[in-house]
Every structure is written in C-alpha cells, then in structure tokens.
Write a protein that holds these residues in place. Structure first.
Motif, PDB file in Angstrom:
ATOM      1  N   ALA A  11      -8.118   6.209   3.146  1.00 22.58           N
ATOM      2  CA  ALA A  11      -9.283   6.043   4.025  1.00 22.58           C
ATOM      3  C   ALA A  11     -10.602   6.095   3.266  1.00 22.58           C
ATOM      4  O   ALA A  11     -11.662   6.056   3.871  1.00 22.58           O
ATOM      5  CB  ALA A  11      -9.260   7.126   5.101  1.00 22.58           C
ATOM      6  N   SER A  13     -11.851   3.822   1.223  1.00 20.40           N
ATOM      7  CA  SER A  13     -12.530   2.524   1.073  1.00 20.40           C
ATOM      8  C   SER A  13     -11.776   1.451   1.869  1.00 20.40           C
ATOM      9  O   SER A  13     -10.667   1.689   2.372  1.00 20.40           O
ATOM     10  CB  SER A  13     -12.625   2.108  -0.401  1.00 20.40           C
ATOM     11  OG  SER A  13     -11.336   1.886  -0.933  1.00 20.40           O
ATOM     12  N   ARG A  35      -7.580  10.070  -2.518  1.00 19.42           N
ATOM     13  CA  ARG A  35      -7.796  10.959  -3.657  1.00 19.42           C
ATOM     14  C   ARG A  35      -9.276  11.254  -3.870  1.00 19.42           C
ATOM     15  O   ARG A  35      -9.651  12.335  -4.269  1.00 19.42           O
ATOM     16  CB  ARG A  35      -7.191  10.336  -4.929  1.00 19.42           C
ATOM     17  CG  ARG A  35      -5.675  10.269  -4.904  1.00 19.42           C
ATOM     18  CD  ARG A  35      -5.154   9.331  -5.946  1.00 19.42           C
ATOM     19  NE  ARG A  35      -5.757   8.005  -5.797  1.00 19.42           N
ATOM     20  CZ  ARG A  35      -5.523   6.987  -6.600  1.00 19.42           C
ATOM     21  NH1 ARG A  35      -4.709   7.144  -7.632  1.00 19.42           N
ATOM     22  NH2 ARG A  35      -6.104   5.833  -6.376  1.00 19.42           N
ATOM     23  N   VAL A  64      -0.807  10.051  -2.218  1.00 20.68           N
ATOM     24  CA  VAL A  64       0.405   9.709  -1.462  1.00 20.68           C
ATOM     25  C   VAL A  64       1.663   9.702  -2.332  1.00 20.68           C
ATOM     26  O   VAL A  64       2.774   9.679  -1.818  1.00 20.68           O
ATOM     27  CB  VAL A  64       0.287   8.339  -0.738  1.00 20.68           C
ATOM     28  CG1 VAL A  64      -0.712   8.388   0.400  1.00 20.68           C
ATOM     29  CG2 VAL A  64       0.002   7.202  -1.704  1.00 20.68           C
ATOM     30  N   GLY A  92      -2.667   1.748  -0.760  1.00 24.34           N
ATOM     31  CA  GLY A  92      -1.907   0.799  -1.568  1.00 24.34           C
ATOM     32  C   GLY A  92      -2.757   0.264  -2.697  1.00 24.34           C
ATOM     33  O   GLY A  92      -3.979   0.433  -2.728  1.00 24.34           O
ATOM     34  N   THR A 113       3.051   4.125  -5.607  1.00 27.33           N
ATOM     35  CA  THR A 113       2.022   4.139  -4.555  1.00 27.33           C
ATOM     36  C   THR A 113       2.485   3.348  -3.336  1.00 27.33           C
ATOM     37  O   THR A 113       2.477   3.850  -2.207  1.00 27.33           O
ATOM     38  CB  THR A 113       0.706   3.513  -5.087  1.00 27.33           C
ATOM     39  OG1 THR A 113       0.351   4.158  -6.311  1.00 27.33           O
ATOM     40  CG2 THR A 113      -0.418   3.657  -4.081  1.00 27.33           C
ATOM     41  N   SER A 142       1.540  -7.087   3.725  1.00 21.94           N
ATOM     42  CA  SER A 142       0.732  -8.225   3.279  1.00 21.94           C
ATOM     43  C   SER A 142       1.430  -9.535   3.645  1.00 21.94           C
ATOM     44  O   SER A 142       2.663  -9.575   3.763  1.00 21.94           O
ATOM     45  CB  SER A 142       0.571  -8.154   1.757  1.00 21.94           C
ATOM     46  OG  SER A 142       0.094  -9.371   1.245  1.00 21.94           O
ATOM     47  N   TYR A 155       4.026  -6.744  -6.770  1.00 22.30           N
ATOM     48  CA  TYR A 155       3.234  -6.395  -5.583  1.00 22.30           C
ATOM     49  C   TYR A 155       3.890  -6.962  -4.321  1.00 22.30           C
ATOM     50  O   TYR A 155       4.071  -6.256  -3.322  1.00 22.30           O
ATOM     51  CB  TYR A 155       1.796  -6.919  -5.722  1.00 22.30           C
ATOM     52  CG  TYR A 155       0.990  -6.683  -4.464  1.00 22.30           C
ATOM     53  CD1 TYR A 155       0.583  -5.394  -4.110  1.00 22.30           C
ATOM     54  CD2 TYR A 155       0.658  -7.735  -3.613  1.00 22.30           C
ATOM     55  CE1 TYR A 155      -0.134  -5.164  -2.940  1.00 22.30           C
ATOM     56  CE2 TYR A 155      -0.060  -7.514  -2.446  1.00 22.30           C
ATOM     57  CZ  TYR A 155      -0.456  -6.229  -2.114  1.00 22.30           C
ATOM     58  OH  TYR A 155      -1.158  -5.992  -0.951  1.00 22.30           O
TER      59      TYR A 155
END
Ligand SMILES: NC(=O)c1ccc[n+]([C@@H]2O[C@H](COP(=O)([O-])OP(=O)(O)OC[C@H]3O[C@@H](n4cnc5c(N)ncnc54)[C@H](OP(=O)(O)O)[C@@H]3O)[C@@H](O)[C@H]2O)c1
Length: 259
Positions: A11, A13, A35, A64, A92, A113, A142, A155
């Motif tokens: 949360a 950014s 973090r 996380v 993520g 992550t 995604s 990814y």
C-alpha cells in the motif's frame, strides 16, 4: 453498523496506495502494509485529510516474504478494528530478462514476493475472515498471466500462479463464505517499471496506460458486486483472449516488446 475492514498489501505506492485511499474514502477501515514506513505515513496523512466519514487507518511495516512479520502486522490490525472483511493481495514486483541469463537473486526475489508473498498474505488473512463470518479476497494478477512472454517469462509465470491459485481458492473457501476475485491488471502508471528487476528499464511503447485510481475503483467496486475475474479495458481483453486463441502470434509480438 460495523464498518468493513480491508487489508491491503503493497500500500506504499501505486495500485495499493490508491486502493487503500478509495476504501477509506467510502468509509472502510484499512490495514495497510508495505516495507517503506515513510510512504505509509504519507498514506496515513492523505487518509486523515479525507472528508468526514472516512475509514480509519492502521499502518505497519511488513515484508510479505516474511510470514512472521506479516502475521504479526495482520494480527495487530485485526486487533485494532476487531474484524477483517477484505484482503487485497497486491504487493508485487516485475522482472525482465531471459530465463537462462537472468541473475538468480532477481528471479528468487521475484518468486518470493509474487508467489510466497501472496500465499503468506492469504494464510495470514483467512483465519481472521473466518472469525468475522466471511470475507472477500482480491488477488492482483496481470493480463500477462497466460501470455507467452519471452523475456518476461518469470514475471508472467508468477502471475499465472496467482491466477491459478485464485480460481482454486474460490472453491476451497466457498463454505467459509469467503469470495475470491482475480484482477488481471493491464499496464498502469505506477512505480512498477522503475522498481522492476532485471534488464531493460524502458516502458513499452504503444501500449495504452491507465492510472492506478482506475484499478483501485474497480477493486473497491468488486467487493460490492463480486466477480470471479476482472479485466478492465478492451485492450487488456484482447491480450487475455489472444493468449488463448493465438498464443504464438502474441508471444512473438511480446518478444519484440520485452527483449
Ligand atoms: N503497473 C502495472 O503496469 C501492473 C500491471 C499488471 C499488474 N501489476 C501488479 O500490480 C501490483 C501493484 O504494483 P504497482 O503497479 O502498484 O507497482 P508499485 O508502485 O511498484 O507498487 C508495488 C507495491 O508492492 C510493495 N512491495 C514490493 N515488495 C514487497 C515486499 N517484499 N513486502 C511488502 N510489500 C512489497 C511495494 O512497497 P514497499 O517497496 O514499500 O515494500 C509497493 O507498495 C503488483 O502485484 C503488480 O505485479 C501492475
């Protein structure tokens, strides 16, 4: 009536920040994790400045990839508000580079992550949701989850994990009255590209970009009108359907974009 309580990971950014703000704006209390404590403090100030009736915020610095720090932060947040109704498993990170040549430390961080982080978040949140009589888990995946994605393969595969898990989790948690919605997010203007691991920091040319508040609004809406999967734009639907119907054609286009 008790206000709803939403837990949002990542949360500090981008999509997570805007989602926390959007939930607080509609009166939902938010537990916000990331973090970077100083960025969470910014979010706390932004929530405090919202018009009357907004939800309260509990912020905690948590990684996380570290299940113990995550569990403690979730417990503290749930203790503060007395319940948990919503998890947005959003934290993520991206990665570019060929599988054979990428630095292992980058691949490991990506997987810890995007995969472990989502598993730890779900496992930390579900007991509190059960105790609250049910809830709603939103996974932030995604549009590349099913794309043949040369040079973004790790990814894409990490998001394929998230999407696959979300579909099974939906049935696993049905009897607990916990719903699951998977959001297949398309290109969004955030710090994602700057933070991306691996090679090639340039952003994709010619790919339409949306703002994070568009994704945030859709996430909040989904908690009121649940859907299994959300794909926000026509362009993103083309990628999702193209991945099924013409995987190699799209894969070759993706290779030009990602190499
Ligand atoms: N932007 C896009 O185009 C796009 C497209 C598809 C999907 N997504 C997905 O959307 C989600 C949010 O990304 P974004 O675009 O908003 O990017 P962003 O602005 O870089 O935000 C990523 C968030 O994840 C947090 N995070 C990263 N590693 C973490 C860790 N180990 N522990 C706790 N928090 C961690 C970051 O916080 P800290 O660094 O403070 O910990 C940050 O708050 C990601 O899952 C991403 O894969 C993004």
């Amino acid at each position: 009536m008790n206000k709803r309580v939403a837990l949002i990971t990542g949360a500090s950014s981008g999509i997570g920040y805007e989602t926390a703000l959007a939930f607080a704006q509609e009166g939902t209390h938010v537990i916000v994790l990331a973090r970077r404590a100083e960025r969470l403090a910014e979010l706390e100030r932004a929530i405090a400045a919202l018009p009357a009736g907004h939800g309260d915020v509990f912020a905690a610095s948590a990684d996380v990839t570290d299940p113990e720090s995550l569990r403690q932060a979730v417990e503290q947040g749930v203790e503060r508000f007395g319940r948990l109704d919503i998890l947005v498993a959003n934290a993520g990170i991206g990665h570019r580079g060929g599988i054979a040549d990428a630095e292992w430390s980058h691949l490991e961080r990506l997987l810890r992550t995007n995969i472990d982080g989502v598993l730890h978040s779900v496992r930390a949140a579900v007991p509190a949701m059960r105790a609250s009589g049910g809830g709603h888990i939103i996974t932030v995946s995604s549009v590349v989850a099913n794309l043949v994605a040369p040079y973004a393969a790790a990814y894409a595969a990490s998001k394929a994990f998230v999407t696959s898990m979300a579909h099974s989790l939906r049935l696993e948690l049905e009897d607990d009255n916990i719903r699951v919605t998977d959001v297949l997010v398309g290109r969004t203007h955030t710090e994602f590209n700057e933070n991306r691991l691996g090679e090639g920091k340039r952003t994709g040319q010619g790919v339409p970009t949306m703002t994070a508040d568009v994704v945030a609004t859709a996430i909040v809406r989904a908690t009121h009108r649940p859907q299994r999967t959300i794909v926000l734009r026509f362009f993103d639907r083309l990628i999702v359907w193209g991945s099924i119907l013409i995987p190699d054609v799209l894969g070759r286009l993706a290779r030009r974009q990602y190499r």
